[in-house]
Write a protein that holds these residues in place. Structure first.
Motif, PDB file in Angstrom:
ATOM      1  N   LEU A 222     104.221 125.089 -61.182  1.00 28.89           N
ATOM      2  CA  LEU A 222     103.793 123.750 -61.603  1.00 28.89           C
ATOM      3  C   LEU A 222     104.087 123.523 -63.084  1.00 28.89           C
ATOM      4  N   LYS A 223     103.870 124.538 -63.908  1.00 26.53           N
ATOM      5  CA  LYS A 223     104.177 124.412 -65.329  1.00 26.53           C
ATOM      6  C   LYS A 223     105.662 124.170 -65.540  1.00 26.53           C
ATOM      7  N   SER A 224     106.491 124.869 -64.764  1.00 22.49           N
ATOM      8  CA  SER A 224     107.937 124.674 -64.854  1.00 22.49           C
ATOM      9  C   SER A 224     108.304 123.237 -64.515  1.00 22.49           C
ATOM     10  N   LYS A 225     107.708 122.685 -63.479  1.00 20.31           N
ATOM     11  CA  LYS A 225     107.983 121.289 -63.114  1.00 20.31           C
ATOM     12  C   LYS A 225     107.523 120.339 -64.209  1.00 20.31           C
ATOM     13  N   PHE A 226     106.351 120.613 -64.777  1.00 18.12           N
ATOM     14  CA  PHE A 226     105.838 119.754 -65.844  1.00 18.12           C
ATOM     15  C   PHE A 226     106.791 119.745 -67.038  1.00 18.12           C
TER      16      PHE A 226
END
Length: 416
Positions: A222-226
Motif C-alpha cells: 500500500l505504501k508503494s502504491k501511495f
C-alpha cells in the motif's frame, strides 16, 4: 517567528492584514477594522484558522505555520503546503462547486488563504457522528465530490500531457506526502516516539501490530502504491474532520495534503472514518439510546457512498468515452463487451485499493500519533480500549483479506 517576510498572524495583525487586502476587505468591509470580530477556531494539528466577522459578512482565514502546530518548532514543516491547499481548493471548487468552499485570496509569502465562511449550522462531520446525528444526503454528496474530483483529474479524462503537467506541479508537496508515509505506513509498525494508544489496555495489541509480518507485507504494498501511483488529484486527508455538514449541505475542506496519488487513498480515508465512527458508537451509548439504530445508519451510509460513487464515476466514464482521455483510447476500446471488462477490472482494483487504504488509516488512528475524537471522547478507558480493539482487529483483517471482498455489503457484514 519570522522567515523571509513571513509573520505569524494574531488577532490584531490579522485585522491590519485584511485592511490592506482588497479581496478580503471587500467581503467584510468596515471603516473600523478594530470592530472586526476575529475568532481562532483551529483545532487541527498543523494550522491557525480564524473566522472573521463584520456586519457586512464573514470569511475564513487560514495560515500555515513552518512547523507542526500540535508538536511545536521541534517538528519543522514547510509552509509551502498552503500553496498546494489553495491550488487544490480552486481545482476542486471548479469540479465540484456545490461541495467545496470558494477561495477569495491566497498569499504565498504569508501562507494565508482567505475563503468562504461555511456558516452555521454546518458542523464538522466527526462531531455530528459522535452526537448521533443522521445526514440523509451525506453519501450522495461525498460520492459526487469524489467522482468529479477523481475522474476529471485522471487519465480517463485528461491527455497524458495534461496529466503529467499536473503531476509535476503537485510533486512539490513532498513534505506532506512524507508525513503521510511516516504516520500512516511506517510508524504504527515500529517503535516510534510519537506513537500512542490507550495504555495499558492496548499494549499487547500495539505490540502485535509491530510483530505481524503478514500485515507488514501488505502495508508495504500500500505504501508503494501511495508513493508511486499518480492516478488523480487526491485530497490526501479526506477524513470526517475535513468535511462540514448540515442535513442539506456537505462541504469538503483542508486539502493541504493534496497531490497526484491513488484514488483509493481518498475513498479509503472516508470509508475508514465511517468505520471508526461505527466502532466507537458503543462507547457513546447511553441509557435509553443504545446507538444500534445509528450504527445501522452509518453502515447504510457507507454502502451508499461506495455504490453511488461507483455509479457516478462509471457514468462519467461512459459520457466521456470518446473524449480526450488517453488511458483507454476509444479507437481501441470501442467494443461494448471490452469496455465493460475494462471498467469491471478498473473498479475492482479501485475497490480493493480503497479497502486496503481504509485499513491502514484505521490502524494509524488507534496505535499511531494522531487519534480521532470518536474514540478519544469516550472517557472510560476500558470501554474506549474495547471499542478500539474491535476496530483494530477488523482493520488488520481487512488489510490482509481485502482482495476477498467483492462488494461493500460483504465488508459491512464482516464488520458487524
Amino acid at each position: 517567528m519570522t522567515t523571509e517576510g513571513f509573520i505569524v498572524l494574531d488577532e490584531k495583525t490579522l485585522r491590519e492584514y485584511i485592511k490592506k487586502t482588497p479581496s478580503l476587505f471587500s467581503k467584510v468591509g468596515s471603516d473600523d477594522v478594530d470592530k472586526l470580530e476575529v475568532k481562532e477556531v483551529g483545532d487541527g494539528n498543523l494550522n491557525f484558522v480564524y473566522i472573521v466577522t463584520s456586519s457586512s459578512g464573514s470569511i475564513v482565514v487560514k495560515q500555515s505555520l513552518p512547523y507542526v502546530r500540535c508538536i511545536g518548532e521541534s517538528w519543522p514543516m514547510t509552509k509551502e503546503r498552503s500553496y498546494f491547499e489553495a491550488t487544490a481548493l480552486k481545482r476542486q471548487y471548479g469540479l465540484s462547486p456545490k461541495h467545496v468552499p470558494e477561495v477569495y485570496h491566497f498569499d504565498r509569502t504569508m501562507s494565508v488563504i482567505g475563503m468562504r465562511y461555511i456558516e452555521p449550522p454546518h458542523i464538522i462531520l466527526r462531531k455530528g457522528l459522535i452526537a448521533g446525528v443522521k445526514y440523509p444526503l451525506l453519501a450522495e454528496h461525498m460520492a459526487e465530490f469524489m467522482a468529479n474530483t477523481l475522474f476529471y483529474t485522471s487519465l480517463l479524462y485528461l491527455t497524458t500531457t495534461e496529466h503529467k503537467s499536473a503531476v509535476a506541479e503537485f510533486c512539490g508537496n513532498v513534505e506532506l506526502c512524507r508525513l503521510t508515509e511516516q504516520v500512516v505506513f511506517s510508524d504504527p509498525y515500529k517503535i516510534s516516539e510519537f506513537n500512542r494508544w490507550t495504555t495499558p489496555y492496548l499494549d499487547g495489541d500495539a505490540e502485535a501490530v509491530r510483530n505481524d509480518n503478514i500485515l507488514k507485507l501488505e502495508v508495504a504494498e500500500l505504501k508503494s502504491k501511495f508513493c508511486e501511483k499518480t492516478q488523480a488529484l487526491i485530497h490526501g486527508d479526506l477524513h470526517t474532520g475535513s468535511v462540514m455538514v448540515t442535513h442539506e449541505s456537505t462541504q469538503v475542506i483542508d486539502p493541504e495534503f493534496a497531490f497526484y496519488g491513488p484514488m483509493g487513498f481518498d475513498i479509503g480515508a472516508f470509508i475508514a472514518n465511517l468505520l471508526l465512527a461505527y466502532f466507537s458508537q458503543d462507547g457513546h451509548a447511553a441509557q435509553g439510546n443504545d446507538r444500534k439504530a445509528y450504527k445501522g445508519w452509518i453502515m447504510d451510509t457507507l454502502a451508499d457512498t461506495w455504490n453511488l460513487f461507483h455509479k457516478k464515476f462509471t457514468t462519467l466514464w461512459d459520457i466521456h468515452k470518446e473524449g480526450p482521455g488517453e488511458a483507454y483510447l476509444h479507437e481501441i476500446y470501442n467494443d461494448v463487451e471490452l469496455r465493460e471488462l475494462v471498467k469491471q477490472k478498473y473498479m475492482t482494483e479501485l475497490f480493493h485499493d480503497s479497502l486496503g487504504f481504509a485499513a491502514a488509516k484505521m490502524i494509524r488512528r488507534i496505535v499511531g500519533v494522531a487519534h480521532v475524537e470518536d474514540f478519544e471522547s469516550i472517557t472510560d478507558p476500558v470501554k474506549r480500549a474495547d471499542c478500539e480493539r474491535r476496530a483494530l482487529d477488523f482493520a488488520k483483517m481487512l488489510m490482509k483479506k481485502r482482495r476477498n471482498f467483492n462488494t461493500i455489503t460483504d465488508v459491512i457484514s464482516a464488520a458487524q
